[in-house]
Each structure stands twice: as structure tokens, then as C-alpha cells.
Enzyme design. Sequence first.
Site, PDB file in Angstrom:
ATOM      1  N   ILE A 165     -30.721  12.687  15.466  1.00  0.00           N
ATOM      2  CA  ILE A 165     -31.961  13.038  14.759  1.00  0.00           C
ATOM      3  C   ILE A 165     -31.576  13.731  13.455  1.00  0.00           C
ATOM      4  O   ILE A 165     -30.666  14.566  13.432  1.00  0.00           O
ATOM      5  CB  ILE A 165     -32.838  13.962  15.626  1.00  0.00           C
TER       6      ILE A 165
ATOM      7  N   THR B 250     -27.218  13.878  10.633  1.00  0.00           N
ATOM      8  CA  THR B 250     -27.905  14.041  11.914  1.00  0.00           C
ATOM      9  C   THR B 250     -27.271  15.124  12.779  1.00  0.00           C
ATOM     10  O   THR B 250     -26.148  15.573  12.527  1.00  0.00           O
ATOM     11  CB  THR B 250     -27.901  12.719  12.709  1.00  0.00           C
ATOM     12  N   ASP B 251     -28.000  15.493  13.836  1.00  0.00           N
ATOM     13  CA  ASP B 251     -27.457  16.409  14.833  1.00  0.00           C
ATOM     14  C   ASP B 251     -26.805  15.583  15.945  1.00  0.00           C
ATOM     15  O   ASP B 251     -26.661  14.368  15.824  1.00  0.00           O
ATOM     16  CB  ASP B 251     -28.554  17.332  15.378  1.00  0.00           C
ATOM     17  N   ALA B 252     -26.440  16.205  17.028  1.00  0.00           N
ATOM     18  CA  ALA B 252     -25.716  15.519  18.108  1.00  0.00           C
ATOM     19  C   ALA B 252     -26.547  14.438  18.801  1.00  0.00           C
ATOM     20  O   ALA B 252     -25.989  13.552  19.446  1.00  0.00           O
ATOM     21  CB  ALA B 252     -25.239  16.542  19.143  1.00  0.00           C
ATOM     22  N   GLN B 253     -27.869  14.483  18.635  1.00  0.00           N
ATOM     23  CA  GLN B 253     -28.732  13.477  19.264  1.00  0.00           C
ATOM     24  C   GLN B 253     -29.122  12.343  18.317  1.00  0.00           C
ATOM     25  O   GLN B 253     -29.950  11.503  18.670  1.00  0.00           O
ATOM     26  CB  GLN B 253     -30.013  14.137  19.809  1.00  0.00           C
TER      27      GLN B 253
END
Length: 127
Positions: free
Chosen positions: A20, A15-18
Site C-alpha cells: 500500500i 509502498t509499505d510492507a503490504q
Amino acid sequence: MKTFVYNQRVYFSDTDAQGIVYHASYLNFAEHARSEMGRELHTSGMSGSNAFVVKSISISYEKPGYLDDMLTVETRVKDFGKVTIVFSQTVKRGDDVLADMEVKVACIDLETKRPVRLGDDLLSLLS
């Protein structure tokens, strides 16, 4: 040929930092599914000096995946030739389609790095 189903949990590293799923992670999910499909087929028709390499990928992102989702990657052989196989792969969360891919792979000789014909055993499985 039947549809091969592979289950994949989304981990933090996917995932990315959010939280997602990062767009490139879908390529890893598809690769894992094709590798497991090969294991199930016992890589019939492949010698130890041959391997599959990705020639092209087309991907359409439909909905986002999230941290800790349980995803399903459905893999089907769409077409094949003397040297190549085209897979249709769909990444789903339940009934929701997250990504659709078409992946073309080619069989190469690992020593010469040149294309080689698919083995007769593999061709008969794909027929």
C-alpha cells in the site's frame, strides 16, 4: 491557469510492507508534479539564485494506492501573492481520488534564505 497533469507509477519503494502506498509518498508524487510543471513553464521569472520552498501542506487521504498503480497528479494554481503560490493537487487512480492537497510555496533567495518577490514573467503566467 490550466491544470497540469503528471503521471506517476507506484514503485516498491513507495509502498509499505503490504504493498500500500506509504502516506509520505504522496508528498513525493506532488513534488515531482510541481517540478515537472516548473520545467514545462521553463521556471519563468526565476533567477538561478532563487528557489521555491514549501511553507505549508494540507493533505486529505481518501483511498489507498497500491504497488504498480499508474497514478495521475493534477496540479492547479489556486492562488498567488507577491512571494507565494498556493497549489491545489489531486492524486488519482483513474477516476478515484486517492489524496487531495493544498501546498503553499514561497520564493526565497538561496544566498540569504530570505523571501523574494516572484518575477514579473512568472506573475503574468499565473494571472
